[in-house]
Each structure stands twice: as structure tokens, then as C-alpha cells.
Design an enzyme around this catalytic site. Structure first.
Site, PDB file in Angstrom:
ATOM      1  N   LYS A  10       0.829  -1.212   0.000  1.00  0.00           N
ATOM      2  CA  LYS A  10       0.000   0.000   0.000  1.00  0.00           C
ATOM      3  C   LYS A  10       0.860   1.258   0.000  1.00  0.00           C
ATOM      4  CE  LYS A  10      -1.254   0.494   4.907  1.00  0.00           C
ATOM      5  NZ  LYS A  10      -1.025   1.883   5.322  1.00  0.00           N
ATOM      6  N   GLY A  11       0.185   2.408  -0.135  1.00  0.00           N
ATOM      7  CA  GLY A  11       0.894   3.673  -0.306  1.00  0.00           C
ATOM      8  C   GLY A  11       1.882   3.970   0.815  1.00  0.00           C
ATOM      9  N   GLY A  12       3.066   4.390   0.425  1.00  0.00           N
ATOM     10  CA  GLY A  12       4.038   4.892   1.383  1.00  0.00           C
ATOM     11  C   GLY A  12       4.805   3.873   2.209  1.00  0.00           C
ATOM     12  N   VAL A  13       4.576   2.565   1.982  1.00  0.00           N
ATOM     13  CA  VAL A  13       5.253   1.561   2.823  1.00  0.00           C
ATOM     14  C   VAL A  13       6.744   1.409   2.486  1.00  0.00           C
ATOM     15  CG1 VAL A  13       3.220   0.182   3.418  1.00  0.00           C
ATOM     16  CG2 VAL A  13       4.473  -0.307   1.297  1.00  0.00           C
ATOM     17  N   GLY A  14       7.119   1.836   1.275  1.00  0.00           N
ATOM     18  CA  GLY A  14       8.536   1.730   0.900  1.00  0.00           C
ATOM     19  C   GLY A  14       8.786   0.916  -0.365  1.00  0.00           C
ATOM     20  N   LYS A  15       7.785   0.804  -1.236  1.00  0.00           N
ATOM     21  CA  LYS A  15       7.940   0.026  -2.485  1.00  0.00           C
ATOM     22  C   LYS A  15       9.077   0.567  -3.348  1.00  0.00           C
ATOM     23  CE  LYS A  15       3.742   1.067  -3.646  1.00  0.00           C
ATOM     24  NZ  LYS A  15       3.309   1.695  -2.394  1.00  0.00           N
ATOM     25  N   THR A  16       9.073   1.889  -3.538  1.00  0.00           N
ATOM     26  CA  THR A  16      10.096   2.484  -4.404  1.00  0.00           C
ATOM     27  C   THR A  16      11.484   2.307  -3.790  1.00  0.00           C
ATOM     28  OG1 THR A  16       8.465   4.072  -5.188  1.00  0.00           O
ATOM     29  CG2 THR A  16      10.766   4.603  -5.600  1.00  0.00           C
ATOM     30  N   THR A  17      11.574   2.542  -2.493  1.00  0.00           N
ATOM     31  CA  THR A  17      12.854   2.387  -1.796  1.00  0.00           C
ATOM     32  C   THR A  17      13.379   0.960  -1.942  1.00  0.00           C
ATOM     33  OG1 THR A  17      12.101   4.015  -0.179  1.00  0.00           O
ATOM     34  CG2 THR A  17      13.963   2.641   0.458  1.00  0.00           C
ATOM     35  N   ASP A  39       5.529   5.336 -10.394  1.00  0.00           N
ATOM     36  CA  ASP A  39       5.200   6.300  -9.360  1.00  0.00           C
ATOM     37  C   ASP A  39       5.023   7.687  -9.977  1.00  0.00           C
ATOM     38  OD1 ASP A  39       5.064   7.724  -7.027  1.00  0.00           O
ATOM     39  OD2 ASP A  39       6.488   6.401  -6.015  1.00  0.00           O
TER      40      ASP A  39
HETATM   41  N1  LIG Z   1      13.749   2.220   5.922  1.00  0.00           N
HETATM   42  C1  LIG Z   1      13.487   3.505   5.740  1.00  0.00           C
HETATM   43  N2  LIG Z   1      14.077   4.446   6.534  1.00  0.00           N
HETATM   44  C2  LIG Z   1      13.815   5.762   6.354  1.00  0.00           C
HETATM   45  N3  LIG Z   1      13.001   6.249   5.432  1.00  0.00           N
HETATM   46  C3  LIG Z   1      12.383   5.374   4.609  1.00  0.00           C
HETATM   47  C4  LIG Z   1      12.588   3.964   4.712  1.00  0.00           C
HETATM   48  N4  LIG Z   1      11.858   3.350   3.756  1.00  0.00           N
HETATM   49  C5  LIG Z   1      11.222   4.332   3.095  1.00  0.00           C
HETATM   50  N5  LIG Z   1      11.531   5.544   3.611  1.00  0.00           N
HETATM   51  C6  LIG Z   1      11.034   6.855   3.182  1.00  0.00           C
HETATM   52  O1  LIG Z   1       9.616   6.839   3.255  1.00  0.00           O
HETATM   53  C7  LIG Z   1       9.046   7.539   2.159  1.00  0.00           C
HETATM   54  C8  LIG Z   1       8.127   6.591   1.367  1.00  0.00           C
HETATM   55  O2  LIG Z   1       8.929   5.534   0.826  1.00  0.00           O
HETATM   56  P1  LIG Z   1       8.702   5.045  -0.680  1.00  0.00           P
HETATM   57  O3  LIG Z   1       8.618   6.216  -1.580  1.00  0.00           O
HETATM   58  O4  LIG Z   1       9.727   4.025  -0.956  1.00  0.00           O
HETATM   59  O5  LIG Z   1       7.280   4.367  -0.494  1.00  0.00           O
HETATM   60  P2  LIG Z   1       6.277   3.860  -1.630  1.00  0.00           P
HETATM   61  O6  LIG Z   1       5.612   2.645  -1.104  1.00  0.00           O
HETATM   62  O7  LIG Z   1       6.986   3.747  -2.915  1.00  0.00           O
HETATM   63  O8  LIG Z   1       5.282   5.082  -1.670  1.00  0.00           O
HETATM   64  P3  LIG Z   1       4.127   5.346  -2.774  1.00  0.00           P
HETATM   65  O9  LIG Z   1       3.030   4.404  -2.433  1.00  0.00           O
HETATM   66  O10 LIG Z   1       3.753   6.772  -2.557  1.00  0.00           O
HETATM   67  O11 LIG Z   1       4.739   5.089  -4.112  1.00  0.00           O
HETATM   68  C9  LIG Z   1      10.218   8.065   1.347  1.00  0.00           C
HETATM   69  O12 LIG Z   1      10.477   9.375   1.729  1.00  0.00           O
HETATM   70  C10 LIG Z   1      11.367   7.149   1.730  1.00  0.00           C
HETATM   71  O13 LIG Z   1      12.627   7.776   1.630  1.00  0.00           O
HETATM   72 MG   LIG Z   2       6.593   4.659  -4.730  1.00  0.00          MG
END
Ligand SMILES: Nc1ncnc2c1ncn2[C@@H]1O[C@H](COP(=O)(O)OP(=O)(O)OP(=O)(O)O)[C@@H](O)[C@H]1O
Ligand SMILES: [Mg+2]
Length: 324
Positions: A10-17, A39
Site C-alpha cells: 500500500k501507499g508509502g510503505v517503501g515500495k520504491t525504496t 510512481d
Molecule cells: N527504511 C526507511 N528508513 C527511512 N526512510 C524510509 C525507509 N523506507 C522508506 N523511507 C522513506 O519513506 C518515504 C516513502 O517511501 P517510498 O517512496 O519508498 O514508499 P512507496 O511505497 O513507494 O510510496 P508510494 O506508495 O507513494 O509510491 C520516502 O520518503 C522514503 O525515503
Molecule cells: Mg513509490
């Protein structure tokens, strides 16, 4: 491990990271790797501090790693334009206007967005020859992964459309009396040819997703995220797609044993709650927990990516695709 690896959640969990970290890990292991992101916020650009476009470009400073960003909005427009062009060749001028109006409306429906992305993903898979590994950072709407379970269903639907078209042509052929040419003939029929194309496209997609793709879900150690992950696993299972592993991200770090200030007590309590959630994940969800990544104090980019990559116990070696 399969050549195509998808990260959802789901949104913001860290998929892109996690997708970028895994891309880095694969490239460092000597695999030609491509990270594909959908994204709309251009997060891959943020992670690597470098702008990316619709075409793969090499990531500066990391040998063997390319990245591309697919803009879902542009992709939807392109997808609908394609349909418009196809149809315009086959219908009367009067119909074209009507079709344009219908397509404008279709653009607003959530399905158009997903369907466009699906086509583009499959397109990237079909043209993946230069790469050993392609990592897909899927869109946060959550339905992208579910959509990947659809090819078989769509193939059946196309089969029915083809059957209908054949029947209609057959009627025209039978209706042509004497030496008159029938108004429609089976050979070279553009509609049948187009349907056949789509059928092959979905056949490829279904085969590649079943045989050459591995799916991972990223979650955070809180109840909402665990519940959502459980639902996603079930929905994917209903579509015959199995989730290979779960990545727990944003875990609170444990304070040193000697520390007992307010901050340390807060962290300790948080860690206890999260440990419970992860226990629930291990005991009640089928896919194994393949990584536990702690929260960093800053956004994960640059050197931090290698740190996070080291915590991902997801193997990197890639088999050759069987479906390309
Ligand atoms: N382990 C971590 N430690 C610190 N910050 C993190 C960590 N993982 C992710 N983040 C931060 O949290 C934010 C959201 O992460 P990310 O963009 O990877 O999520 P996402 O699932 O891709 O979001 P979206 O659903 O919006 O595409 C980013 O600013 C990222 O740098
Ligand atoms: Mg993302």
C-alpha cells in the site's frame, strides 16, 4: 530467481525504496538490471538524485543499473490514442466522433489507468532482452498487482469476441448471393487480426507472469498494513499468483540496553508492539518474511541504498526468461 521481480504494497510503505535497493543489489551482483517505476511522484528520480524518463537510462555511479519512470497519466493517454487510431480505421466518420467522446469518458475511469500500465509492463517484459533482471515498482493504488492476474480472463474474453466476429463474417459470406462479393471476408479481416494480436499479447503476459515473475509485498509493522497485506495475498492467490516473500520496512530501532530515558522507553515500547505485529505476520501469513529493514533517520538514497540492500535477504541471481 525469476528475471522479473515485482514489489507491491500500500501507499508509502517503501515500495520504491525497496525496488531501488533491490535493483542496486542485483546490479552489484553483476546482473544487467532495469528498475521500472510507475510512481507519478517521480520517486526514483528522488532516490537516485537524477531525472529519468520513459526510456531506460543508466543510473550514474552504479554499473549495470538502468532506470525508467512510466508516467501513468501519459501512458493512459497513449493507450486510448492507440485504441482511437485502431477504431478510426475500421468505422465510419460519423462513428469516430462518438468514439472520441466515449474514450474521453473512459479516460476518467480507474480501469483505463490500470489497463494502460498493464500493457506497458508487458511491453517492457517483451523487450527485456538486454537485461538479466527487471524490477517493477508497482503503483500505490494496489490494483496493479491484482490486474496482473487478469490475462487468462482477458484471453477468454478475446476468444469470445473472435468467435462472434467469425460468426458475423460467416453470415456475410453466406448472405452473398451468386457472384456478389460478401461485404466481409475472413481472410485479412482487420478486426480478427487485431483480436489475434491482443490474444497473443495476453498469452505472453499470462505465461511470463506465471513462469518468469516473482512477487513481493512490502509492509510496515502496523495492524493496517498487516491486514492489507493479508488481503493482497488472498486476492493474488485467487488469481493463481503466489507471493514469494514479504519485506517488512520502517522497523523502529532498539535502544542500547543501558539507556533508560524517555526516548529509549518510547523506542522500547514501539519495538515491543512491532515485534507482536511481525510475530503475527510470521505465524498467520504464508509467504516468508524475507527482510526486516529498520527506519533510517533520513530518506533512503545514495550510500544508504547499499545499506538497505544488504538487509534484503532476497536472492539476486537470475534465470533466463522462458517466455521471451
Ligand atoms: N527504511 C526507511 N528508513 C527511512 N526512510 C524510509 C525507509 N523506507 C522508506 N523511507 C522513506 O519513506 C518515504 C516513502 O517511501 P517510498 O517512496 O519508498 O514508499 P512507496 O511505497 O513507494 O510510496 P508510494 O506508495 O507513494 O509510491 C520516502 O520518503 C522514503 O525515503
Ligand atoms: Mg513509490
Amino acid at each position: 530467481m525469476e528475471p522479473f521481480v515485482f514489489f507491491g504494497g500500500k501507499g508509502g510503505v517503501g515500495k520504491t525504496t525497496v525496488s531501488c535497493a533491490y535493483g542496486v543489489k542485483s546490479a552489484r551482483a553483476g546482473l544487467e538490471t532495469l528498475v521500472v517505476s510507475t510512481d507519478p511522484a517521480h520517486s526514483v528520480t528522488d532516490v537516485f538524485d537524477q531525472p529519468f524518463s520513459d526510456d531506460p537510462e543508466s543510473v550514474k555511479g552504479i554499473d549495470g543499473l538502468d532506470a525508467m519512470e512510466i508516467d501513468p497519466e501519459t501512458e493512459t493517454q497513449r493507450h486510448l490514442d492507440g485504441i482511437r487510431n485502431d477504431l478510426s480505421e475500421q468505422v465510419s466518420a460519423a462513428m469516430v466522433n462518438e468514439i472520441n467522446q466515449q474514450l474521453e469518458m473512459a479516460h476518467q475511469t480507474p480501469g483505463a489507468y490500470e489497463s494502460a500500465l498493464f500493457d506497458r509492463f508487458v511491453d517492457v517484459m517483451r523487450n527485456a532482452d538486454p537485461y538479466d533482471r527487471v524490477v517493477f515498482d508497482t503503483s500505490p493504488t494496489g490494483s496493479t498487482l491484482r490486474l496482473l492476474g487478469l490475462p487468462e480472463f482477458l484471453e477468454g474474453w478475446i476468444d469470445r469476441l473472435m468467435h462472434k466476429r467469425e460468426k458475423s463474417i460467416d453470415l456475410f459470406e453466406k448472405a452473398a448471393i451468386g457472384n456478389n462479393e460478401p461485404r466481409r471476408v475472413m481472410d485479412g479481416d482487420p478486426v480478427l487480426a487485431r483480436l489475434q494480436d491482443r490474444k497473443e499479447f495476453f498469452e505472453f503476459a499470462g505465461g511470463a507472469l506465471q513462469a518468469d515473475a516473482a512477487f513481493f509485498l512490502v509492509l510496515n509493522p502496523d495492524q493496517l498494513s498487516v491486514n492489507e497485506t493479508r488481503r493482497a495475498i488472498d486476492e493474488m492467490r485467487e488469481r493463481d499468483l503466489s507471493v514469494r516473500g514479504l519485506v517488512a520496512n520502517k522497523l523502529t530501532p532498539e535502544p542500547d540496553p543501558g539507556e533508560d530515558g524517555r526516548g529509549a522507553r518510547y523506542l522500547r515500547d514501539r519495538v515491543a508492539t512491532e515485534t507482536e505485529r511481525l510475530k503475527e505476520v510470521r505465524e498467520t501469513l504464508d509467504p516468508p518474511l524475507v527482510a526486516e529493514i529498520t527506519t533510517r533517520t533520513a530518506e533512503v538514497k545514495g550510500d544508504l541504498l547499499d545499506d538497505v540492500a544488504a538487509e534484503l535477504a532476497v536472492e539476486t541471481d537470475a534465470e533466463a526468461p522462458t517466455f521471451v
